[in-house]
Scaffold this motif. Structure first.
Motif, PDB file in Angstrom:
ATOM      1  N   PHE A 186       3.796  -1.268   3.720  1.00 38.24           N
ATOM      2  CA  PHE A 186       3.380   0.100   3.448  1.00 38.24           C
ATOM      3  C   PHE A 186       4.592   0.926   3.040  1.00 38.24           C
ATOM      4  CE2 PHE A 186       0.012  -1.689   5.808  1.00 38.24           C
ATOM      5  CZ  PHE A 186      -1.126  -0.927   5.597  1.00 38.24           C
ATOM      6  N   GLY A 187       4.370   1.816   2.074  1.00 41.31           N
ATOM      7  CA  GLY A 187       5.469   2.651   1.601  1.00 41.31           C
ATOM      8  C   GLY A 187       5.014   4.063   1.301  1.00 41.31           C
ATOM      9  N   THR A 188       5.959   4.995   1.321  1.00 40.85           N
ATOM     10  CA  THR A 188       5.696   6.384   0.933  1.00 40.85           C
ATOM     11  C   THR A 188       6.724   6.792  -0.116  1.00 40.85           C
ATOM     12  OG1 THR A 188       7.126   7.275   2.695  1.00 40.85           O
ATOM     13  CG2 THR A 188       4.787   6.953   3.221  1.00 40.85           C
ATOM     14  N   ILE A 189       6.284   7.600  -1.071  1.00 43.26           N
ATOM     15  CA  ILE A 189       7.193   8.116  -2.105  1.00 43.26           C
ATOM     16  C   ILE A 189       7.005   9.625  -2.194  1.00 43.26           C
ATOM     17  CG2 ILE A 189       7.766   8.111  -4.556  1.00 43.26           C
ATOM     18  CD1 ILE A 189       6.957   5.173  -4.641  1.00 43.26           C
ATOM     19  N   PHE A 223       0.882  -1.172   0.000  1.00 39.41           N
ATOM     20  CA  PHE A 223       0.000   0.000   0.000  1.00 39.41           C
ATOM     21  C   PHE A 223       0.917   1.219   0.000  1.00 39.41           C
ATOM     22  CE2 PHE A 223      -2.609   3.314   1.975  1.00 39.41           C
ATOM     23  CZ  PHE A 223      -3.788   3.173   1.262  1.00 39.41           C
ATOM     24  N   ILE A 224       0.890   1.996  -1.097  1.00 44.49           N
ATOM     25  CA  ILE A 224       1.880   3.069  -1.283  1.00 44.49           C
ATOM     26  C   ILE A 224       1.193   4.425  -1.387  1.00 44.49           C
ATOM     27  CG2 ILE A 224       3.684   3.970  -2.812  1.00 44.49           C
ATOM     28  CD1 ILE A 224       4.436   1.114  -3.481  1.00 44.49           C
ATOM     29  N   ASP A 225       1.745   5.366  -0.638  1.00 45.92           N
ATOM     30  CA  ASP A 225       1.256   6.748  -0.623  1.00 45.92           C
ATOM     31  C   ASP A 225       2.234   7.625  -1.398  1.00 45.92           C
ATOM     32  OD1 ASP A 225       0.166   9.236   0.050  1.00 45.92           O
ATOM     33  OD2 ASP A 225       1.273   9.334   1.945  1.00 45.92           O
ATOM     34  N   TRP A 226       1.760   8.203  -2.509  1.00 46.60           N
ATOM     35  CA  TRP A 226       2.543   9.155  -3.299  1.00 46.60           C
ATOM     36  C   TRP A 226       2.165  10.549  -2.803  1.00 46.60           C
ATOM     37  CZ3 TRP A 226       5.441   6.999  -7.499  1.00 46.60           C
ATOM     38  CH2 TRP A 226       5.187   5.651  -7.759  1.00 46.60           C
ATOM     39  N   TYR A 227       3.135  11.304  -2.302  1.00 47.38           N
ATOM     40  CA  TYR A 227       2.803  12.548  -1.609  1.00 47.38           C
ATOM     41  C   TYR A 227       3.819  13.649  -1.884  1.00 47.38           C
ATOM     42  CZ  TYR A 227       6.622  11.859   1.691  1.00 47.38           C
ATOM     43  OH  TYR A 227       7.868  11.730   2.260  1.00 47.38           O
ATOM     44  N   ALA A 228       3.458  14.846  -1.441  1.00 45.51           N
ATOM     45  CA  ALA A 228       4.381  15.983  -1.440  1.00 45.51           C
ATOM     46  C   ALA A 228       4.410  16.545  -0.020  1.00 45.51           C
ATOM     47  CB  ALA A 228       3.932  17.049  -2.426  1.00 45.51           C
ATOM     48  N   PRO A 229       5.564  16.796   0.573  1.00 44.66           N
ATOM     49  CA  PRO A 229       5.651  17.227   1.967  1.00 44.66           C
ATOM     50  C   PRO A 229       4.923  18.536   2.259  1.00 44.66           C
ATOM     51  CG  PRO A 229       7.807  16.568   1.148  1.00 44.66           C
ATOM     52  CD  PRO A 229       6.889  16.607  -0.034  1.00 44.66           C
ATOM     53  N   TRP A 230       4.751  19.401   1.223  1.00 44.78           N
ATOM     54  CA  TRP A 230       4.114  20.704   1.448  1.00 44.78           C
ATOM     55  C   TRP A 230       2.594  20.607   1.404  1.00 44.78           C
ATOM     56  CZ3 TRP A 230       1.162  21.142  -2.764  1.00 44.78           C
ATOM     57  CH2 TRP A 230       1.601  20.574  -3.948  1.00 44.78           C
ATOM     58  N   CYS A 231       2.043  19.466   1.015  1.00 42.97           N
ATOM     59  CA  CYS A 231       0.600  19.313   0.783  1.00 42.97           C
ATOM     60  C   CYS A 231      -0.128  19.037   2.085  1.00 42.97           C
ATOM     61  CB  CYS A 231       0.411  18.180  -0.233  1.00 42.97           C
ATOM     62  SG  CYS A 231      -1.073  17.222  -0.059  1.00 42.97           S
ATOM     63  N   PRO A 232      -1.054  19.938   2.528  1.00 40.90           N
ATOM     64  CA  PRO A 232      -1.748  19.739   3.820  1.00 40.90           C
ATOM     65  C   PRO A 232      -2.461  18.394   3.948  1.00 40.90           C
ATOM     66  CG  PRO A 232      -2.079  21.979   3.053  1.00 40.90           C
ATOM     67  CD  PRO A 232      -1.400  21.243   1.936  1.00 40.90           C
TER      68      PRO A 232
END
Length: 597
Positions: A314-317, A282-291
């Motif tokens: 679980f992973g984050t990118i 289960f992978i979360d594609w994100y941007a650190p600045w995004c609320p």
């Protein structure tokens, strides 16, 4: 309403608990205002406290302020010191000259000392410790703080080699997670923060990495600003912190991250390795600045703790660091969360919290809702007369579809006792041919293909509220079986309260039409009736119309459910959850059958 407005927030205050400052706008007034509100203070220590309460066995910042001392710090300084060192070392005041002299003979000239407890160097004797007294030649708050901090243990300095050794040990089974600070230049500004942390994270080790000296390591971990904080945890997973540089938030992250050993920050190489190996992720594609991303990350950590790495990982990118990968994978909004299982990719559109993620992942691992595509849609086209299908045609970008998603899964769980019920979903953005062939023109579209019909010949359209209670009531109306019988006073007496041969137990719902709980319970009761069909008879009494009957049987709140085992024996069923009611009634009937035998 005006600018500048100054608000004072106590520790752990909420956004709306700020106290407006109305005093003078100068340094002295502001400082006094804040000091008056600090609830930390130095502890006054008597000789008996020092000897009998074990205070001498821990480290202290001591102010030896006996009557014959002229150079003791001002009360304002003492309060500042107590607040600054809160959670790090206690601050004590000693007024007794004899005790002050026994601690430090030059206390009259230098009344500020650091009483440091050191463990015995003899590793075979861990019960003994010694005290070392350090005089602090300073009277100014900042100078005292700086000198005391210099005497406290420094964090362990790490380099590329030691970092790899630690990670190897964690992968081999070591359980001690590390909180690591990445910095450039001198780390003196971090002293106060660093040296508070051991008291709050006693089960974690602390490390310091200088990114000027270990540039390749910092680059490989995608450290892009300083200071940066990261957690190296059991099994070797590493996670960077993206929040504010505020100590209690860093500590909260470290605690949470160290427990989430099943969550990994992924690089492009690791992602492609995952795709090649084909495991469940289960992978979360994100941007650190995004609320929304910031809100989702802690929920991801908590959700990851519900699963073992053998079942799903679980992973984050971070798409600000790996923009090429995110672009290639078609990530156009943040956060985008996907479940990867071999060659199949499923988009997460549920409630973005711990429970929503857990429910989604569990459904992916053990599906109760069938994901229909061009290949599997044939199951519906070949539907037998003995099957009932409910199908949700949706689009991932559609807000109502996203809100319906967890309701559909809840419906599937609650109807799982009915083996003939099938529930499916079609993503109309991916499988537009299916939706076009079924003339689906709006989202979500919920359709039911009932019992007694083959394939797609007969269909019912749903136009009600998008909640599980409304959906369930609608679906149950298409099921055959025992109908819940409306009971008037006369019918109730004849059917339920009359003794006759072959008496079958009755389950009766006493309700009022205006009662909100009764409305919510109605589909649950219908589900109970269908599940227990053949074991009990079911009926309902409208207490607004049958007021005398409800008074007669002592019903004064709604809904009230009674199981009548005979005209003279009844048991109240207090639960309003169908599965619990069914279990309880089956248990009662089984016990009764054994007693009769």
């Amino acid at each position: 309403m005006s600018y500048p407005t100054l608000l004072y927030y106590e520790k752990d205050a909420t956004l709306y608990q700020g106290e407006t400052y109305h005093g003078e706008r100068n340094v002295e007034s502001l400082q006094n205002y804040v000091l008056d509100r600090l609830n930390t203070d130095a502890q006054t220590i008597s000789p008996s406290d020092w000897d009998h309460d074990g205070l001498r066995k821990k480290s202290w910042l001591l102010l030896l302020c006996a009557e014959d001392t002229d150079s003791c710090p001002e009360p304002e300084t003492i309060k500042k010191l107590a607040s600054i060192f809160e959670g790090l070392i206690p601050v004590g005041i000693i007024n007794d000259p004899k005790l002050a002299n026994s601690i430090y003979k030059k206390y009259k000239e230098q009344p500020v000392v650091f009483w440091e407890i050191k463990d015995s160097e003899d590793t075979s004797d861990k019960s003994t410790s010694t005290a070392e007294v350090h005089n602090i030649e300073a009277s100014d708050t900042k100078e005292i703080v700086t000198k005391v901090l210099s005497l406290l243990p420094d964090p362990q300095f790490l380099n590329e080699e030691s970092f790899k050794d630690i990670r190897t040990q964690l992968r081999l089974g070591s359980e001690e997670s590390w909180l690591i600070c990445f910095h450039l230049g001198a780390a003196t500004d971090l002293n106060l923060q660093w040296k508070r942390i051991p008291a709050w994270l006693p089960n974690m080790k602390l490390g310091l990495i200088h990114c000027g000296r270990s540039a390749s390591l910092c680059a490989s971990l995608h450290v892009s600003h300083y200071p940066a904080w990261g957690v190296l945890k059991q099994m070797g997973a590493f996670e960077l912190y993206h929040g504010r540089d505020i100590l209690h938030e860093i500590v909260a992250f470290a605690r949470e991250s160290s427990q989430s050993t099943n969550l990994h920050a992924l690089s492009p190489a690791e992602f492609y390795s995952i795709i090649k190996e084909g495991g469940a992720w289960f992978i979360d594609w994100y941007a650190p600045w995004c609320p929304p991303c910031k809100k989702l990350l802690p929920e991801m950590r908590k959700a990851s703790q519900h699963f073992t790495p053998e079942s799903v990982q679980f992973g984050t990118i971070d798409c600000t660091l790996h923009s090429s990968l995110c672009s290639y994978e078609g990530i156009r909004a943040y956060p985008t969360t996907r479940f990867y299982n071999g060659s199949k990719i499923h988009h997460f559109h549920g409630v973005p919290n711990e429970q929503g993620i857990v429910e989604f992942v569990e459904n992916m691992l053990h599906p109760i809702v069938t994901t229909l595509d061009e290949d599997s849609f044939i199951q519906l086209q070949r539907k037998s007369e003995e099957q009932l299908w409910i199908v949700d045609y949706y689009a991932p970008w559609c807000g109502p579809c996203q809100r319906l998603m967890p309701e559909i899964h809840a419906l599937a769980k609650q109807l799982s006792n009915f083996e003939f019920v099938r529930i499916g979903q079609v993503d109309c953005t991916v499988h537009s041919n299916i939706c076009h062939s079924q003339n689906v023109k709006s989202y979500p579209t919920v359709r039911l293909y009932p019992l007694g019909s083959k394939g797609l010949n007969t269909v019912a359209m749903y136009n009600g509220h998008l909640d599980v209670m409304s959906l369930k009531k609608w679906v149950l109306s298409f099921m055959p079986g025992t109908v819940v019988k409306p009971l008037s006073g006369k019918k109730f007496h004849k059917a339920v309260l009359s003794d006759h041969d072959h008496y079958k137990p009755w389950l009766v719902d006493f309700y009022a039409p205006w009662c909100g709980h009764c409305v919510h319970f109605e589909p649950e009761f219908l589900l109970i009736a269908k599940t227990l069909d053949g074991r009990v008879k079911t009926g309902k009494v409208n207490c607004q119309e049958e007021h005398n009957l409800c008074q007669e049987v002592n019903v004064n709140r709604y809904p009230t459910v009674y199981l009548y085992l005979s005209p003279n024996e009844r048991q109240e069923i207090t639960s309003q959850v169908a599965a619990d009611v069914v279990q309880e009634i089956n248990s009662i009937l089984t016990r009764r059958f054994r007693d009769e035998l």
